[in-house]
Write an enzyme that holds these catalytic residues in place. Sequence first.
Site, PDB file in Angstrom:
ATOM      1  N   TYR A 134      45.350  47.254  33.426  1.00  0.00           N
ATOM      2  CA  TYR A 134      45.621  47.673  34.803  1.00  0.00           C
ATOM      3  C   TYR A 134      46.113  46.461  35.569  1.00  0.00           C
ATOM      4  CZ  TYR A 134      44.060  49.408  39.440  1.00  0.00           C
ATOM      5  OH  TYR A 134      43.961  49.806  40.742  1.00  0.00           O
ATOM      6  N   THR A 137      46.816  43.069  40.723  1.00  0.00           N
ATOM      7  CA  THR A 137      46.746  41.791  41.453  1.00  0.00           C
ATOM      8  C   THR A 137      47.989  40.931  41.226  1.00  0.00           C
ATOM      9  OG1 THR A 137      44.358  41.838  41.167  1.00  0.00           O
ATOM     10  CG2 THR A 137      45.306  39.726  41.787  1.00  0.00           C
ATOM     11  N   GLY A 140      48.885  36.063  45.812  1.00  0.00           N
ATOM     12  CA  GLY A 140      49.101  36.445  47.221  1.00  0.00           C
ATOM     13  C   GLY A 140      48.717  37.879  47.530  1.00  0.00           C
ATOM     14  N   ILE A 168      44.998  39.593  34.700  1.00  0.00           N
ATOM     15  CA  ILE A 168      44.908  40.960  34.190  1.00  0.00           C
ATOM     16  C   ILE A 168      44.067  40.983  32.902  1.00  0.00           C
ATOM     17  CG2 ILE A 168      46.210  43.013  33.514  1.00  0.00           C
ATOM     18  CD1 ILE A 168      46.642  41.931  36.468  1.00  0.00           C
ATOM     19  N   ARG A 259      34.052  50.888  39.894  1.00  0.00           N
ATOM     20  CA  ARG A 259      33.133  49.963  40.573  1.00  0.00           C
ATOM     21  C   ARG A 259      31.684  50.156  40.125  1.00  0.00           C
ATOM     22  NH1 ARG A 259      36.549  49.628  46.252  1.00  0.00           N
ATOM     23  NH2 ARG A 259      37.803  47.891  45.505  1.00  0.00           N
ATOM     24  N   GLU A 381      37.502  43.556  41.009  1.00  0.00           N
ATOM     25  CA  GLU A 381      37.324  44.959  41.451  1.00  0.00           C
ATOM     26  C   GLU A 381      36.975  45.033  42.930  1.00  0.00           C
ATOM     27  OE1 GLU A 381      37.943  47.061  37.943  1.00  0.00           O
ATOM     28  OE2 GLU A 381      36.737  48.092  39.412  1.00  0.00           O
ATOM     29  N   GLY A 382      37.432  44.051  43.697  1.00  0.00           N
ATOM     30  CA  GLY A 382      37.129  44.007  45.121  1.00  0.00           C
ATOM     31  C   GLY A 382      35.944  43.097  45.377  1.00  0.00           C
ATOM     32  N   THR A 383      36.155  42.084  46.215  1.00  0.00           N
ATOM     33  CA  THR A 383      35.072  41.128  46.482  1.00  0.00           C
ATOM     34  C   THR A 383      33.948  41.809  47.273  1.00  0.00           C
ATOM     35  OG1 THR A 383      35.967  40.409  48.609  1.00  0.00           O
ATOM     36  CG2 THR A 383      36.801  39.265  46.639  1.00  0.00           C
ATOM     37  N   GLN A 385      32.925  41.060  50.197  1.00  0.00           N
ATOM     38  CA  GLN A 385      33.374  41.276  51.583  1.00  0.00           C
ATOM     39  C   GLN A 385      34.190  42.563  51.682  1.00  0.00           C
ATOM     40  OE1 GLN A 385      33.703  38.375  49.966  1.00  0.00           O
ATOM     41  NE2 GLN A 385      32.653  36.845  51.193  1.00  0.00           N
TER      42      GLN A 385
HETATM   43  C1  LIG Z   1      38.022  37.656  35.260  1.00  0.00           C
HETATM   44  C2  LIG Z   1      38.942  38.432  36.158  1.00  0.00           C
HETATM   45  C3  LIG Z   1      39.468  39.622  35.716  1.00  0.00           C
HETATM   46  C4  LIG Z   1      40.336  40.346  36.529  1.00  0.00           C
HETATM   47  N1  LIG Z   1      40.912  41.498  36.056  1.00  0.00           N
HETATM   48  C5  LIG Z   1      41.855  42.121  36.801  1.00  0.00           C
HETATM   49  C6  LIG Z   1      42.581  43.242  36.258  1.00  0.00           C
HETATM   50  O1  LIG Z   1      42.342  43.683  35.121  1.00  0.00           O
HETATM   51  N2  LIG Z   1      43.556  43.806  37.020  1.00  0.00           N
HETATM   52  C7  LIG Z   1      43.858  43.359  38.276  1.00  0.00           C
HETATM   53  O2  LIG Z   1      44.755  43.917  38.904  1.00  0.00           O
HETATM   54  N3  LIG Z   1      43.191  42.293  38.814  1.00  0.00           N
HETATM   55  C8  LIG Z   1      42.211  41.674  38.113  1.00  0.00           C
HETATM   56  N4  LIG Z   1      41.547  40.586  38.632  1.00  0.00           N
HETATM   57  C9  LIG Z   1      41.877  40.114  39.968  1.00  0.00           C
HETATM   58  C10 LIG Z   1      40.788  40.423  40.996  1.00  0.00           C
HETATM   59  O3  LIG Z   1      40.702  41.807  41.215  1.00  0.00           O
HETATM   60  C11 LIG Z   1      41.097  39.632  42.258  1.00  0.00           C
HETATM   61  O4  LIG Z   1      40.848  38.280  41.941  1.00  0.00           O
HETATM   62  C12 LIG Z   1      40.234  40.071  43.434  1.00  0.00           C
HETATM   63  O5  LIG Z   1      40.696  41.297  43.925  1.00  0.00           O
HETATM   64  C13 LIG Z   1      40.244  39.057  44.574  1.00  0.00           C
HETATM   65  O6  LIG Z   1      41.523  38.669  44.894  1.00  0.00           O
HETATM   66  P1  LIG Z   1      41.898  37.109  45.102  1.00  0.00           P
HETATM   67  O7  LIG Z   1      41.339  36.368  43.946  1.00  0.00           O
HETATM   68  O8  LIG Z   1      43.359  37.033  45.360  1.00  0.00           O
HETATM   69  O9  LIG Z   1      41.105  36.671  46.384  1.00  0.00           O
HETATM   70  P2  LIG Z   1      41.545  36.842  47.897  1.00  0.00           P
HETATM   71  O10 LIG Z   1      41.963  38.239  48.185  1.00  0.00           O
HETATM   72  O11 LIG Z   1      42.535  35.765  48.225  1.00  0.00           O
HETATM   73  O12 LIG Z   1      40.193  36.556  48.660  1.00  0.00           O
HETATM   74  C14 LIG Z   1      39.685  35.228  48.881  1.00  0.00           C
HETATM   75  C15 LIG Z   1      38.464  35.347  49.794  1.00  0.00           C
HETATM   76  O13 LIG Z   1      38.835  35.934  51.061  1.00  0.00           O
HETATM   77  C16 LIG Z   1      38.009  37.051  51.325  1.00  0.00           C
HETATM   78  N5  LIG Z   1      38.801  38.068  52.038  1.00  0.00           N
HETATM   79  C17 LIG Z   1      40.037  38.514  51.705  1.00  0.00           C
HETATM   80  N6  LIG Z   1      40.412  39.474  52.562  1.00  0.00           N
HETATM   81  C18 LIG Z   1      39.394  39.632  53.452  1.00  0.00           C
HETATM   82  C19 LIG Z   1      39.191  40.485  54.590  1.00  0.00           C
HETATM   83  N7  LIG Z   1      40.102  41.365  54.990  1.00  0.00           N
HETATM   84  N8  LIG Z   1      38.019  40.364  55.257  1.00  0.00           N
HETATM   85  C20 LIG Z   1      37.062  39.480  54.860  1.00  0.00           C
HETATM   86  N9  LIG Z   1      37.202  38.645  53.791  1.00  0.00           N
HETATM   87  C21 LIG Z   1      38.361  38.724  53.119  1.00  0.00           C
HETATM   88  C22 LIG Z   1      37.585  37.566  49.967  1.00  0.00           C
HETATM   89  O14 LIG Z   1      36.397  38.342  50.056  1.00  0.00           O
HETATM   90  C23 LIG Z   1      37.386  36.273  49.213  1.00  0.00           C
HETATM   91  O15 LIG Z   1      36.126  35.749  49.500  1.00  0.00           O
HETATM   92  C24 LIG Z   1      40.650  39.865  37.845  1.00  0.00           C
HETATM   93  C25 LIG Z   1      40.099  38.676  38.302  1.00  0.00           C
HETATM   94  C26 LIG Z   1      39.260  37.951  37.469  1.00  0.00           C
HETATM   95  C27 LIG Z   1      38.730  36.639  37.974  1.00  0.00           C
END
Ligand SMILES: Cc1cc2nc3c(=O)[nH]c(=O)nc-3n(C[C@H](O)[C@H](O)[C@H](O)COP(=O)(O)OP(=O)(O)OC[C@H]3O[C@@H](n4cnc5c(N)ncnc54)[C@H](O)[C@@H]3O)c2cc1C
Length: 402
Positions: A134, A137, A140, A168, A259, A381-383, A385
Amino acid sequence: MALEFSLTPKQQALRENLRGLAKHVIRPQSLSWDRGHGIPEQFLRTMATLNTSLTASAKRDEGPRESSGNFGMKNLDTLLVTEELAWGDAALPLCMPGPGLGGPPVRGSGTEEQKRRYLGIFEDMSESLKWGAYALTEPGAGSDVAGIRTSCRKEGASWVLSGRKCYITNGARASWNVVFATVDPSLGRAGHRAFVVERGTPGFSVGRIEEKMGLRASETAELVLEDCRVPEECLLGGEASYASREGFMTAMKTFDNTRPIVAAMAIGIGRAAFEYARGFVREHYALARHVPRYSAIAERLARVGRDLDAARLVTWRAGWLADQGVANAKEASMAKALGGQAAIRACIEAIEICGVEGTLQKDHQLLEKWFRDIKVYDIFEGTGQIQRIVIAKRMLTNLKSF
Ligand SMILES: Cc1cc2nc3c(=O)[nH]c(=O)nc-3n(C[C@H](O)[C@H](O)[C@H](O)COP(=O)(O)OP(=O)(O)OC[C@H]3O[C@@H](n4cnc5c(N)ncnc54)[C@H](O)[C@@H]3O)c2cc1C
């Protein structure tokens, strides 16, 4: 709907069997998989066979069903299995052969032909193991899913995709990836489209494989799409389904299904840490019950156990709602937020309670590994926050929902 907290005899047996497998077979190999950055194919074959037999048994009992995980079982049963597997090894549930996170969007939004074509390949893995993935991400666009920039444009009977996807899970080894792209970034969510891109499609390539702090046995890949041309049949759900915000909804519906599964994984890891710390305390303080430090530590353990238990109940509720066909977006987010936080707390407390012993790397003592593995459960899968934003939105817009 009756309120029922007990597991059926069949669910209890399923849990006990998986518990035995996790304890005697999976856990003893966990650290070597982590060090070797992967799980041996032979073991994954065994797991694929187990998956097939669990799916067949579920089909016999209840008929075919649309489940969210790699296991063709009820969502609630999938949660039971997942917690046990993660207790054995944190990365194993992510490495399991099958459609993975790519399954829910194909099942939920795919045409009958797409379901047959893309999910059918997992029915027989005797020749070779297969994965789906899937890809949402981008650099950015993590939490800000609406901000994806990977472009798609229609050219005759094809779509042409360009962009980069990052982090991914199983993206490099997958037979196909569900790739999200936009026809026009200024349209926001309305511009999103989801495609199934098969490995080997010209213009599709794998970039970097990430070196991670935890879950090191799980593959996390960067994917590159350079004028990647796919036939129009690869547009998930067909063109008509995008008259509304279907593309974005496809992405979000996946999370409602997955989730709770991620929460169950976190709870499995947290429980592992809790149980280790409990054993440590019993061994070291059993003869010293009068010592004030013992009651302070016992109180910390009680908090950890309480929070994991609460997170598990909320997670089971989210899976149970999905099994009843009831919308569960808020409950799925609650499960994910609570499960991740409770498990992170459990791993931190366990290390602190065990002192320096907890930081050492040993085959029989995996606290430092669980500590490395768990943090990401509050990120992917969504932080945490983002989960709280989803929960608050639902509570503020639907006043009856609480
Ligand atoms: C091991 C691993 C496996 C993964 N597998 C997949 C996968 O299979 N497919 C896929 O598509 N993605 C995958 N991901 C990506 C993952 O879903 C993203 O890393 C995650 O959604 C967070 O995005 P980011 O790292 O860009 O952080 P950001 O979105 O840049 O966030 C950074 C910080 O800002 C905070 N923040 C951001 N927006 C807000 C807001 N509006 N209000 C308050 N706080 C906010 C966040 O909570 C976080 O603390 C994976 C990541 C990892 C590490």
